[in-house]
Design a protein around this motif. Structure first.
Motif, PDB file in Angstrom:
ATOM      1  N   ASP A  22     -14.132  22.774  -5.028  1.00  0.00           N
ATOM      2  CA  ASP A  22     -13.592  22.859  -3.978  1.00  0.00           C
ATOM      3  C   ASP A  22     -14.788  22.662  -2.543  1.00  0.00           C
ATOM      4  O   ASP A  22     -15.027  23.115  -1.703  1.00  0.00           O
ATOM      5  N   PRO A  24     -14.742  19.702   0.771  1.00  0.00           N
ATOM      6  CA  PRO A  24     -14.082  18.934   1.592  1.00  0.00           C
ATOM      7  C   PRO A  24     -13.346  17.248   1.297  1.00  0.00           C
ATOM      8  O   PRO A  24     -12.664  17.041   0.967  1.00  0.00           O
ATOM      9  N   MET A  27     -11.275  17.698  -1.432  1.00  0.00           N
ATOM     10  CA  MET A  27      -9.815  18.474  -1.572  1.00  0.00           C
ATOM     11  C   MET A  27      -9.432  17.711  -0.938  1.00  0.00           C
ATOM     12  O   MET A  27      -8.092  17.457  -0.456  1.00  0.00           O
ATOM     13  N   GLN A  28     -10.034  16.651  -0.113  1.00  0.00           N
ATOM     14  CA  GLN A  28      -8.961  15.659   0.859  1.00  0.00           C
ATOM     15  C   GLN A  28      -8.435  14.963   0.074  1.00  0.00           C
ATOM     16  O   GLN A  28      -7.182  14.380  -0.052  1.00  0.00           O
ATOM     17  N   ASN A  44      -6.433  15.051   6.905  1.00  0.00           N
ATOM     18  CA  ASN A  44      -7.398  15.339   6.667  1.00  0.00           C
ATOM     19  C   ASN A  44      -6.258  16.884   5.775  1.00  0.00           C
ATOM     20  O   ASN A  44      -6.504  18.284   6.504  1.00  0.00           O
ATOM     21  N   GLN A  46      -6.112  19.265   3.396  1.00  0.00           N
ATOM     22  CA  GLN A  46      -6.798  19.798   1.979  1.00  0.00           C
ATOM     23  C   GLN A  46      -6.037  20.884   0.946  1.00  0.00           C
ATOM     24  O   GLN A  46      -5.499  21.946   1.789  1.00  0.00           O
ATOM     25  N   TYR A  66      -5.000  23.090   5.747  1.00  0.00           N
ATOM     26  CA  TYR A  66      -5.529  23.832   4.430  1.00  0.00           C
ATOM     27  C   TYR A  66      -4.544  24.300   3.200  1.00  0.00           C
ATOM     28  O   TYR A  66      -4.501  25.366   3.697  1.00  0.00           O
TER      29      TYR A  66
END
Length: 172
Positions: A22, A24, A27-28, A44, A46, A66
């Motif tokens: 995990d 960035p 996750m993106q 962005n 995530q 997020y």
């Protein structure tokens, strides 16, 4: 048919990328892959490795959103998540609710209601957001709270706590 294909698609993404860390960029990438089945997705987006996104055809996501680990989202109806929103670990968001039929909730049809999380909100750990709920902009839904409806007193920059969630105080 599209709904079933999207369920398979989201399962494939989750399974293929489950063991990736995990960070960035990963996750993106997950968010980018999920965006193809969503109604709308900003930049962005995530998504942590163990997030379950089912019924994403009604999911509208803004920029810089997020989803932390352990989140579960069922957005068969319309779920609108604004810009700069963060979900803490273990949250549940659903747009559907059961009805009673033939002496059981099992046989009743699902009733869909729109859910809206406005810009700049933080949904803390282990929160539940139910059909028809609206969280005002720049607000915090405190850990363990259950947002059950469109809040009567809609204060931006506020903290909402409890079951069901109620206004606690202005955020400073």
């Amino acid at each position: 048919m599209r709904h079933r294909l999207l369920l398979l698609y989201t399962w494939l993404i989750r399974t293929a990328l489950f063991f990736f860390p995990d960070i960035p960029i990963i996750m993106q990438f997950r968010g980018f892959l999920y965006s193809f089945g969503m109604a709308s997705c900003g930049k962005n987006f995530q998504v942590a490795h163990d997030v379950i996104l089912n019924s994403i055809e009604g999911l509208f996501v803004g920029n810089n959103v997020y989803f932390s680990m352990g989140n579960i989202l069922y957005a068969h109806g319309k779920a609108i998540i604004g810009n700069n929103v963060m979900f803490g670990p273990g949250c549940l968001l659903t747009t559907g609710n059961h009805t009673f039929l033939n002496d059981s909730y099992r046989y009743g049809l699902s009733i869909e209601k729109e859910v809206r999380i406005e810009d700049g909100c933080w949904i803390a750990a282990h929160c539940v957001v139910l059909p028809g709920a609206i969280l005002p902009a720049r607000s915090i839904l405190a850990a363990g709270a259950v947002l059950t409806k469109h809040l009567q007193e809609r204060y931006e920059d506020a903290i909402y706590v409890g079951v069901p969630a109620q206004f606690e105080k202005k955020r400073i």
